[in-house]
Design a protein around this motif. Structure first.
Motif, PDB file in Angstrom:
ATOM      1  N   GLY A  15       0.824  -1.203   0.000  1.00 55.95           N
ATOM      2  CA  GLY A  15       0.000   0.000   0.000  1.00 55.95           C
ATOM      3  C   GLY A  15       0.859   1.254   0.000  1.00 55.95           C
ATOM      4  O   GLY A  15       2.049   1.233   0.337  1.00 55.95           O
ATOM      5  N   ASN A  16       0.247   2.354  -0.374  1.00 50.04           N
ATOM      6  CA  ASN A  16       0.932   3.637  -0.480  1.00 50.04           C
ATOM      7  C   ASN A  16       1.577   4.085   0.832  1.00 50.04           C
ATOM      8  O   ASN A  16       2.601   4.763   0.832  1.00 50.04           O
ATOM      9  CB  ASN A  16      -0.057   4.692  -0.984  1.00 50.04           C
ATOM     10  CG  ASN A  16       0.629   5.870  -1.598  1.00 50.04           C
ATOM     11  OD1 ASN A  16       1.742   5.756  -2.101  1.00 50.04           O
ATOM     12  ND2 ASN A  16      -0.029   7.013  -1.577  1.00 50.04           N
ATOM     13  N   GLN A  17       0.994   3.699   1.964  1.00 42.91           N
ATOM     14  CA  GLN A  17       1.533   4.122   3.247  1.00 42.91           C
ATOM     15  C   GLN A  17       2.902   3.512   3.527  1.00 42.91           C
ATOM     16  O   GLN A  17       3.634   4.006   4.390  1.00 42.91           O
ATOM     17  CB  GLN A  17       0.564   3.826   4.387  1.00 42.91           C
ATOM     18  CG  GLN A  17       0.484   2.373   4.799  1.00 42.91           C
ATOM     19  CD  GLN A  17      -0.354   1.517   3.873  1.00 42.91           C
ATOM     20  OE1 GLN A  17      -0.859   1.979   2.859  1.00 42.91           O
ATOM     21  NE2 GLN A  17      -0.492   0.261   4.196  1.00 42.91           N
ATOM     22  N   ALA A  18       3.282   2.463   2.836  1.00 41.73           N
ATOM     23  CA  ALA A  18       4.597   1.845   3.055  1.00 41.73           C
ATOM     24  C   ALA A  18       5.723   2.825   2.771  1.00 41.73           C
ATOM     25  O   ALA A  18       6.768   2.773   3.416  1.00 41.73           O
ATOM     26  CB  ALA A  18       4.750   0.600   2.187  1.00 41.73           C
ATOM     27  N   PRO A  25      16.589   2.885   2.456  1.00 41.07           N
ATOM     28  CA  PRO A  25      17.468   3.302   1.360  1.00 41.07           C
ATOM     29  C   PRO A  25      17.759   2.178   0.368  1.00 41.07           C
ATOM     30  O   PRO A  25      18.188   2.447  -0.758  1.00 41.07           O
ATOM     31  CB  PRO A  25      18.751   3.747   2.079  1.00 41.07           C
ATOM     32  CG  PRO A  25      18.735   3.030   3.383  1.00 41.07           C
ATOM     33  CD  PRO A  25      17.278   2.868   3.746  1.00 41.07           C
ATOM     34  N   ASP A  26      17.504   0.928   0.745  1.00 44.83           N
ATOM     35  CA  ASP A  26      17.793  -0.202  -0.131  1.00 44.83           C
ATOM     36  C   ASP A  26      16.575  -0.706  -0.901  1.00 44.83           C
ATOM     37  O   ASP A  26      16.631  -1.722  -1.574  1.00 44.83           O
ATOM     38  CB  ASP A  26      18.421  -1.345   0.671  1.00 44.83           C
ATOM     39  CG  ASP A  26      17.574  -1.756   1.876  1.00 44.83           C
ATOM     40  OD1 ASP A  26      16.644  -1.019   2.253  1.00 44.83           O
ATOM     41  OD2 ASP A  26      17.864  -2.814   2.457  1.00 44.83           O
ATOM     42  N   ILE A  27      15.454   0.027  -0.809  1.00 43.33           N
ATOM     43  CA  ILE A  27      14.225  -0.360  -1.516  1.00 43.33           C
ATOM     44  C   ILE A  27      13.683   0.841  -2.283  1.00 43.33           C
ATOM     45  O   ILE A  27      13.637   1.950  -1.769  1.00 43.33           O
ATOM     46  CB  ILE A  27      13.155  -0.868  -0.525  1.00 43.33           C
ATOM     47  CG1 ILE A  27      13.619  -2.174   0.119  1.00 43.33           C
ATOM     48  CG2 ILE A  27      11.814  -1.063  -1.221  1.00 43.33           C
ATOM     49  CD1 ILE A  27      12.656  -2.738   1.130  1.00 43.33           C
ATOM     50  N   VAL A  28      13.265   0.576  -3.519  1.00 40.34           N
ATOM     51  CA  VAL A  28      12.628   1.609  -4.340  1.00 40.34           C
ATOM     52  C   VAL A  28      11.141   1.293  -4.425  1.00 40.34           C
ATOM     53  O   VAL A  28      10.758   0.168  -4.750  1.00 40.34           O
ATOM     54  CB  VAL A  28      13.235   1.640  -5.763  1.00 40.34           C
ATOM     55  CG1 VAL A  28      12.484   2.616  -6.652  1.00 40.34           C
ATOM     56  CG2 VAL A  28      14.708   1.969  -5.716  1.00 40.34           C
ATOM     57  N   TYR A  29      10.314   2.276  -4.106  1.00 39.95           N
ATOM     58  CA  TYR A  29       8.863   2.132  -4.232  1.00 39.95           C
ATOM     59  C   TYR A  29       8.441   2.774  -5.552  1.00 39.95           C
ATOM     60  O   TYR A  29       8.701   3.948  -5.786  1.00 39.95           O
ATOM     61  CB  TYR A  29       8.149   2.820  -3.066  1.00 39.95           C
ATOM     62  CG  TYR A  29       8.391   2.143  -1.743  1.00 39.95           C
ATOM     63  CD1 TYR A  29       7.605   1.066  -1.350  1.00 39.95           C
ATOM     64  CD2 TYR A  29       9.394   2.574  -0.879  1.00 39.95           C
ATOM     65  CE1 TYR A  29       7.812   0.429  -0.134  1.00 39.95           C
ATOM     66  CE2 TYR A  29       9.608   1.951   0.341  1.00 39.95           C
ATOM     67  CZ  TYR A  29       8.816   0.882   0.700  1.00 39.95           C
ATOM     68  OH  TYR A  29       9.024   0.258   1.903  1.00 39.95           O
ATOM     69  N   VAL A  30       7.804   1.990  -6.410  1.00 39.42           N
ATOM     70  CA  VAL A  30       7.361   2.477  -7.707  1.00 39.42           C
ATOM     71  C   VAL A  30       5.833   2.531  -7.689  1.00 39.42           C
ATOM     72  O   VAL A  30       5.175   1.495  -7.540  1.00 39.42           O
ATOM     73  CB  VAL A  30       7.837   1.540  -8.843  1.00 39.42           C
ATOM     74  CG1 VAL A  30       7.361   2.039 -10.194  1.00 39.42           C
ATOM     75  CG2 VAL A  30       9.359   1.396  -8.815  1.00 39.42           C
ATOM     76  N   PRO A  31       5.260   3.731  -7.836  1.00 39.56           N
ATOM     77  CA  PRO A  31       3.790   3.838  -7.809  1.00 39.56           C
ATOM     78  C   PRO A  31       3.143   3.076  -8.967  1.00 39.56           C
ATOM     79  O   PRO A  31       3.660   3.060 -10.077  1.00 39.56           O
ATOM     80  CB  PRO A  31       3.530   5.336  -7.961  1.00 39.56           C
ATOM     81  CG  PRO A  31       4.831   6.007  -7.707  1.00 39.56           C
ATOM     82  CD  PRO A  31       5.907   5.019  -8.018  1.00 39.56           C
ATOM     83  N   ILE A  32       2.022   2.437  -8.682  1.00 44.32           N
ATOM     84  CA  ILE A  32       1.202   1.766  -9.697  1.00 44.32           C
ATOM     85  C   ILE A  32      -0.126   2.488  -9.708  1.00 44.32           C
ATOM     86  O   ILE A  32      -0.884   2.417  -8.740  1.00 44.32           O
ATOM     87  CB  ILE A  32       1.006   0.278  -9.369  1.00 44.32           C
ATOM     88  CG1 ILE A  32       2.361  -0.421  -9.231  1.00 44.32           C
ATOM     89  CG2 ILE A  32       0.156  -0.389 -10.445  1.00 44.32           C
ATOM     90  CD1 ILE A  32       2.262  -1.843  -8.715  1.00 44.32           C
ATOM     91  N   PRO A  37      -7.441   0.518  -5.417  1.00 43.00           N
ATOM     92  CA  PRO A  37      -6.789   0.639  -4.110  1.00 43.00           C
ATOM     93  C   PRO A  37      -6.746  -0.703  -3.384  1.00 43.00           C
ATOM     94  O   PRO A  37      -7.622  -1.548  -3.560  1.00 43.00           O
ATOM     95  CB  PRO A  37      -7.672   1.618  -3.338  1.00 43.00           C
ATOM     96  CG  PRO A  37      -8.553   2.253  -4.340  1.00 43.00           C
ATOM     97  CD  PRO A  37      -8.624   1.353  -5.522  1.00 43.00           C
ATOM     98  N   ILE A  38      -5.715  -0.886  -2.565  1.00 43.57           N
ATOM     99  CA  ILE A  38      -5.614  -2.085  -1.742  1.00 43.57           C
ATOM    100  C   ILE A  38      -6.525  -1.907  -0.535  1.00 43.57           C
ATOM    101  O   ILE A  38      -6.489  -0.884   0.137  1.00 43.57           O
ATOM    102  CB  ILE A  38      -4.158  -2.307  -1.278  1.00 43.57           C
ATOM    103  CG1 ILE A  38      -3.269  -2.602  -2.482  1.00 43.57           C
ATOM    104  CG2 ILE A  38      -4.078  -3.435  -0.253  1.00 43.57           C
ATOM    105  CD1 ILE A  38      -1.794  -2.704  -2.139  1.00 43.57           C
TER     106      ILE A  38
END
Length: 66
Positions: A15-18, A25-32, A37-38
């Motif tokens: 979810g977006n709140q993550a 710093p070792d993870i990239v969040y890519v919006p879908i 919505p989840i």
């Protein structure tokens, strides 16, 4: 799960709140943007519906009805 992702073991849909609560710093969040919505819901063990759980569910339902 995030440890597995950061270790290169795959990816996860979150979810977006993550991005706010689990920024790393070792993870990239890519919006879908083209998915619905989840939706979240409470879970508990079978037979574990205590008075505390029932009170919590009542509060959640009241919030949803607002």
């Amino acid at each position: 799960m995030l440890t597995l992702v950061s270790g290169g073991a795959g990816m996860a849909v979150v979810g977006n709140q993550a991005t706010r609560y689990h920024a790393r710093p070792d993870i990239v969040y890519v919006p879908i943007s083209d998915l619905p919505p989840i939706e979240y819901g409470p879970v508990w063990p079978v037979g574990g519906q205590t008075s505390r759980v029932r009170s919590f569910i009542t509060l959640l339902r009241a919030e949803l009805d607002r």
